[in-house]
Scaffold this active site. Sequence first.
Site, PDB file in Angstrom:
ATOM      1  N   ARG A 274      -4.667   4.920   1.373  1.00 55.78           N
ATOM      2  CA  ARG A 274      -4.261   5.658   2.576  1.00 55.78           C
ATOM      3  C   ARG A 274      -2.759   5.533   2.794  1.00 55.78           C
ATOM      4  O   ARG A 274      -2.065   6.517   3.082  1.00 55.78           O
ATOM      5  CB  ARG A 274      -5.006   5.106   3.793  1.00 55.78           C
ATOM      6  CG  ARG A 274      -4.611   5.731   5.133  1.00 55.78           C
ATOM      7  CD  ARG A 274      -4.939   4.789   6.282  1.00 55.78           C
ATOM      8  NE  ARG A 274      -4.139   3.572   6.235  1.00 55.78           N
ATOM      9  CZ  ARG A 274      -4.390   2.479   6.966  1.00 55.78           C
ATOM     10  NH1 ARG A 274      -5.439   2.447   7.768  1.00 55.78           N
ATOM     11  NH2 ARG A 274      -3.612   1.416   6.873  1.00 55.78           N
TER      12      ARG A 274
ATOM     13  N   SER B  54      -5.184  -7.912   6.843  1.00 53.33           N
ATOM     14  CA  SER B  54      -4.448  -6.649   6.792  1.00 53.33           C
ATOM     15  C   SER B  54      -3.776  -6.450   8.144  1.00 53.33           C
ATOM     16  O   SER B  54      -4.374  -5.902   9.071  1.00 53.33           O
ATOM     17  CB  SER B  54      -5.396  -5.487   6.485  1.00 53.33           C
ATOM     18  OG  SER B  54      -4.698  -4.274   6.411  1.00 53.33           O
TER      19      SER B  54
ATOM     20  N   CYS C 205      -8.685  -9.282  14.641  1.00 55.50           N
ATOM     21  CA  CYS C 205      -7.358  -8.768  14.289  1.00 55.50           C
ATOM     22  C   CYS C 205      -6.557  -8.360  15.530  1.00 55.50           C
ATOM     23  O   CYS C 205      -6.222  -9.187  16.356  1.00 55.50           O
ATOM     24  CB  CYS C 205      -7.480  -7.629  13.281  1.00 55.50           C
ATOM     25  SG  CYS C 205      -5.969  -7.398  12.302  1.00 55.50           S
TER      26      CYS C 205
ATOM     27  N   GLU D 182     -15.302  -9.290   7.650  1.00 54.94           N
ATOM     28  CA  GLU D 182     -16.350  -8.274   7.523  1.00 54.94           C
ATOM     29  C   GLU D 182     -16.039  -7.224   6.463  1.00 54.94           C
ATOM     30  O   GLU D 182     -16.936  -6.460   6.066  1.00 54.94           O
ATOM     31  CB  GLU D 182     -16.581  -7.582   8.873  1.00 54.94           C
ATOM     32  CG  GLU D 182     -15.595  -6.486   9.248  1.00 54.94           C
ATOM     33  CD  GLU D 182     -14.249  -6.959   9.756  1.00 54.94           C
ATOM     34  OE1 GLU D 182     -13.409  -6.112  10.096  1.00 54.94           O
ATOM     35  OE2 GLU D 182     -14.043  -8.194   9.811  1.00 54.94           O
TER      36      GLU D 182
ATOM     37  N   LYS E   7       3.944  -6.665   5.459  1.00 49.52           N
ATOM     38  CA  LYS E   7       2.538  -6.625   5.829  1.00 49.52           C
ATOM     39  C   LYS E   7       1.756  -7.714   5.104  1.00 49.52           C
ATOM     40  O   LYS E   7       1.908  -7.914   3.897  1.00 49.52           O
ATOM     41  CB  LYS E   7       1.949  -5.250   5.496  1.00 49.52           C
ATOM     42  CG  LYS E   7       0.503  -5.074   5.954  1.00 49.52           C
ATOM     43  CD  LYS E   7       0.016  -3.656   5.669  1.00 49.52           C
ATOM     44  CE  LYS E   7      -1.401  -3.448   6.193  1.00 49.52           C
ATOM     45  NZ  LYS E   7      -1.882  -2.073   5.938  1.00 49.52           N
TER      46      LYS E   7
ATOM     47  N   HIS F 281     -10.075 -10.145   8.403  1.00 51.80           N
ATOM     48  CA  HIS F 281     -11.226  -9.243   8.447  1.00 51.80           C
ATOM     49  C   HIS F 281     -12.312  -9.755   7.504  1.00 51.80           C
ATOM     50  O   HIS F 281     -12.529  -9.187   6.422  1.00 51.80           O
ATOM     51  CB  HIS F 281     -10.817  -7.830   8.019  1.00 51.80           C
ATOM     52  CG  HIS F 281      -9.966  -7.100   9.002  1.00 51.80           C
ATOM     53  ND1 HIS F 281     -10.496  -6.433  10.090  1.00 51.80           N
ATOM     54  CD2 HIS F 281      -8.622  -6.943   9.068  1.00 51.80           C
ATOM     55  CE1 HIS F 281      -9.515  -5.878  10.781  1.00 51.80           C
ATOM     56  NE2 HIS F 281      -8.370  -6.175  10.188  1.00 51.80           N
TER      57      HIS F 281
END
EC number: 2.3.1.46
Length: 332
Positions: free
Chosen positions: A247, A190, A141, A235, A162, A233
């Site tokens: 969040r 993300s 990223c 992972e 985003k 991502h």
Amino acid sequence: MTILIDSDQVIAGPALVPAAHDLAREAGTELTIGLVNNMPDAALKATERQFMKLLQAAAGARRIRFHCFSLPSVKRSPEARWHVESEYSDLSDLERGKFDGLIVTGAEPIAPELDQEPYWRDLTSLIDWAKTNTRSTIWSCLAAHAAVLHLDGIERRRLPAKCHGIFDCYVVMSDSLTHAAPAPLKVSHSRLNEIAESDLAEAGYQVLTRSAEAGVDVFVRQYASRFVFFQGHPEYDALSLQREYLRDIGRYLARERDNYPRLPVSYFDAATEEKLARFEKKATHERHPALTNELPGLSLRADIDAGNAAAVLFRNWLRYLGADADAAVAAR
């Protein structure tokens, strides 16, 4: 901190190495891998666990010495700083050691430009070191964006919104890293920025996977080390995007961000999306931190396949790292 990972070992935390464990290196069966974990404090421990579990699942009969590091210039809370100082190895140990593979995560952006980040000098030094001191390094990223900026002056581009969700990514070039990959690879993305494929092609990078919606996913470039770049991502576990979304809602309600976050793409089931749309309307009219107590129960789609893409990519990556050792053993 060093962890010795066996395929049958239960990973409970970043310091799990029984004192009586035989740490002798077995030729051809052990790899040394470092994780430079620069993720924000809230994701610090989760990132450790995600990569440890991935490597454990991908290792097969191999044993892995797994070392955790973090750039000292990444801003940390006192609690997170204590965790890093007590559980992680010092970054200077990385340069003194011999590593087969390295994984470098992104960090939460602070400055408007990457080369203005407080950790920029540390990160670029690490990029230069990894080119000749690892067999392969994964840049994830923001770290991928920083690496191509440093190496080739490729600027990332701000997205209009985003890129956040689970995206179908397809193999576009045959490579050992994507061997036996399912179609599609479902990968979490993300990010607020992207690297344009045309810029990568002009500079000599090879794009391995891409998404029609999210753009470039995995790309590579060969130096003395093979550099592997993830814009996404792979992972992430099933709940990672949910944690980020909640969040961001909390930050909006606390007036720490201006815009209400968009729903992650192809992530929550239809009923949950409807409930969250109703909550958004209320939150924009009654903006107050206490509203987080009224968030509805959340359910994910059944087809997100969290971790499947990573399982393929990391199994193939470990095979690449171990190829030289295997050849040496076979020649005896």
